[in-house]
Design a protein around this motif. Structure first.
Motif, PDB file in Angstrom:
ATOM      1  N   ALA A  40       0.923  -1.156   0.125  1.00 49.84           N
ATOM      2  CA  ALA A  40      -0.282  -0.226  -0.051  1.00 49.84           C
ATOM      3  C   ALA A  40       0.686   1.217   0.162  1.00 49.84           C
ATOM      4  O   ALA A  40       0.495   2.463  -0.716  1.00 49.84           O
ATOM      5  CB  ALA A  40      -0.922   0.085   1.051  1.00 49.84           C
ATOM      6  N   ILE A  91      -7.955   3.580  -2.726  1.00 49.75           N
ATOM      7  CA  ILE A  91      -6.728   2.516  -2.765  1.00 49.75           C
ATOM      8  C   ILE A  91      -7.401   2.130  -1.818  1.00 49.75           C
ATOM      9  O   ILE A  91      -7.747   2.866  -0.228  1.00 49.75           O
ATOM     10  CB  ILE A  91      -5.262   3.122  -2.155  1.00 49.75           C
ATOM     11  CG1 ILE A  91      -4.537   4.362  -3.198  1.00 49.75           C
ATOM     12  CG2 ILE A  91      -4.135   1.876  -2.143  1.00 49.75           C
ATOM     13  CD1 ILE A  91      -3.961   3.557  -4.323  1.00 49.75           C
ATOM     14  N   SER A  93      -7.095  -1.277   1.204  1.00 53.91           N
ATOM     15  CA  SER A  93      -6.202  -2.039   1.526  1.00 53.91           C
ATOM     16  C   SER A  93      -6.784  -2.834   2.588  1.00 53.91           C
ATOM     17  O   SER A  93      -6.840  -2.563   3.967  1.00 53.91           O
ATOM     18  CB  SER A  93      -4.587  -1.321   2.450  1.00 53.91           C
ATOM     19  OG  SER A  93      -3.982  -2.596   1.719  1.00 53.91           O
TER      20      SER A  93
END
Lengths: 168, 401
Positions: A40, A91, A93
């Motif tokens: 990440a 994003i 994760s």
């Protein structure tokens, strides 16, 4: 230079990081990339330094919990923004409840500092390498992470708010 | 330039520092903020912030409330411009359920949001005046904020925590009285505001006091996640209204005022100029107000008219469903942001299809940029730190959620 579409960016990321990019989708037109937690930080760093995409701005960091997904109970969500291209990228994760650890991005964006502390405060997600990972909005003595789904909205031990007093 | 620059590290370490608690309830900090300052005489060496004094767990509460009951939570984030928060939330839900609201409602929303922005900036700039010793401007400006609150009261019945609008539009059309009040405001306010501008903008004493204090460079401001007037004061012309237009902002002509140095004076001037731009937008919206309905056709979210509830079965069912919050929404995740009084106010919503959000996160601009405060006040005087804080317009409700 080809046009910076979501598909193009996702393809570019796949070429760079290969299998660590788990999925890419576009819910409500925002490019959403699910990445392996171990990369990440790398993905955000790469997006920041890429000469074409030029992410300069970390809009938001927050956590979420999905108790029913085994091995992926926690999620850290980053919202990135390229002000020059006006592109927003999300994003995500997923982390296991047994080991909710992810690398900090405070070295890339100062604004991540408090936002990661907030995420830790409410979900107990550990940001490795954070300069001062302590509680921020709740009291230091608190021994649980209140936004986790296992905690009800109100303290279950309270007796002054029993339903029978309200005719329920 | 502070006095440490020409001393060696050893010399500084030898000095004795004073620890000073600024806050939590200090009359000069306009809210509940605590800063533990390390002082060398009048100079600030270090600052450690403690926040969370009015944390009210909105994100947890939101996971247990139906969508239309969350509007009241957003009121209490930045309570100086609640209508913007309300509209931001309505637009997030509308985007999630895929509803396009009529042009007229969008223009009405723009008018309300710009009035709210003016009142937000008025409070901030008036308070900058107070903290530098000019109480007069404050008392004059607050009567204009009062007029704006009168307009809100006429529109929705509430003044501060407005809960204005509905998911799918507005609760009712603007009445003649509302138009009259807005027109009066547009006519009278520029004169009163010019008086305030004349009092401070070029006032030598004021400019000397606030110029070059609490400065931040554009690069640092971006790294610290600044948005809104504070970022624009540092010279970055990022405005959500222009970058990702919502509620028909693309129809209006307006400029984005920017500053140069990002100091207290620039922040003050940017807000001053934004008030003029907001007035421009309101005038355009008033002149070009489209005809039509002020709500979209979403009976599952928008309350039916009361007379229909009494006479029609279908309206009664929808009324019940809306009030009890028994409406299902599509699954999905969405981020929507609006230009709040202090910057980008974002709503990140994960919906699992149930009556309440699965997860709702507020991107609160004050919370994010307030972390730059120690860096901005290091090496400055205590009295400058107070001014820096008021010019940043940190709102406790937004900071602590």
């Amino acid at each position: 230079m080809s046009e910076l579409t979501n598909v193009y960016i996702a393809e570019k990321l796949r070429n760079q990081f290969g299998g660590a990019i788990l999925s890419a989708s576009e819910p409500y037109d925002m490019l959403t990339i699910v990445v392996n937690p171990s990369i990440a930080h790398g993905v955000i760093n790469w997006l920041k330094n890429d000469a074409e995409i030029k992410i300069q701005f970390l809009t938001d960091v927050c956590g979420a919990q999905f108790p029913e997904i085994e091995g992926q109970e926690f999620c850290v969500i980053y919202h990135l923004h390229s002000l020059t291209n006006n592109i927003r990228i999300r994003i995500k994760s997923f982390l296991p409840a047994s080991n909710p650890i992810i690398a900090t991005v405070t070295d890339l964006f100062e604004s991540a500092n408090w936002q990661e502390r907030e995420t830790y405060d409410f979900y107990g997600i550990i940001f490795e390498g954070h300069p001062n990972l302590t509680r921020i909005l709740n009291v230091d003595e608190m021994d649980y992470f209140p936004l986790r789904k296992e905690f009800p909205l109100e303290d279950g031990t309270r007796t002054d708010k029993e339903d029978k007093y309200f005719g329920r | 330039m502070n006095e440490f620059d020409d001393k060696s590290v050893e010399q500084i370490e030898e000095q004795e520092y004073t620890t000073l608690n600024l806050g939590p309830t200090h009359p000069a900090t306009h809210g509940i903020f605590q800063n533990v300052l390390t002082m060398d005489g009048e100079i600030i060496v270090d600052a450690v912030q403690t926040i969370g004094y009015i944390h009210r767990a909105f994100e947890k509460i939101a996971e247990h409330r139906p969508y239309n009951q969350i509007t009241t939570l957003t009121d209490r984030l930045n309570y100086c411009s609640s209508p913007i928060n309300n509209m931001g939330w309505h637009m997030t839900v509308e985007k999630l359920i895929g509803v396009e609201i009529p042009k007229r409602a969008q223009y009405m929303r723009v008018i309300i949001m710009e009035l709210a922005r003016i009142s937000d900036h008025l409070v901030c700039n008036a308070v900058v005046g107070v903290d530098s010793g000019a109480l007069t401007g404050f008392t004059y400006l607050f009567q204009w904020r009062e007029k704006i609150y009168d307009i809100f009261e006429q529109i929705c019945g509430a003044r501060l925590t407005t809960n204005i609008g509905r998911i799918g539009g507005l609760e009712r059309d603007f009445s003649d009285e509302v138009y009259k009040k807005i027109k009066e405001f547009l006519h009278d306010f520029p004169k009163g505001f010019t008086e305030f501008s004349n009092l401070l903008e070029r006032n030598r004493i004021f400019v000397d006091r606030v110029a070059n204090t609490g400065a931040i460079s554009a690069e640092r401001a971006l790294s610290f996640g600044f948005t809104g007037p504070n970022l624009r004061a540092a010279g970055v012309d990022y405005d959500v209204r222009v970058m990702s237009p919502y509620s028909s902002y693309q129809d209006f002509e307006f400029a984005i005022p920017i500053g140069e140095k990002g100091d207290t004076y620039d922040r003050f001037i940017v807000r001053q100029n934004e008030i003029w731009e907001s007035l421009k937008i309101i005038r355009q919206a008033m002149d070009n107000m489209p005809q039509g309905k002020w709500y979209a056709d979403v009976p599952e979210f928008y309350l039916p008219p009361k007379e229909d509830v009494y006479t029609k079965m279908e309206a009664l069912i929808y009324h019940f469903k809306v009030v009890m919050g028994e409406t299902d929404v599509p699954k999905g995740e969405i981020y929507h942001s609006v230009e709040g009084g202090n910057g980008e106010l974002g709503f990140y919503l994960i919906s699992d299809g149930g009556r309440a959000p699965f997860r709702l996160h507020f991107r609160r601009p004050s919370f994010i940029y307030y972390q730059a405060y120690p860096e901005m006040i290091k090496g400055s005087m205590l009295s400058d730190a107070i001014l820096t804080m008021s010019s940043l317009n940190v709102i406790a409700g937004e900071l602590d959620a």
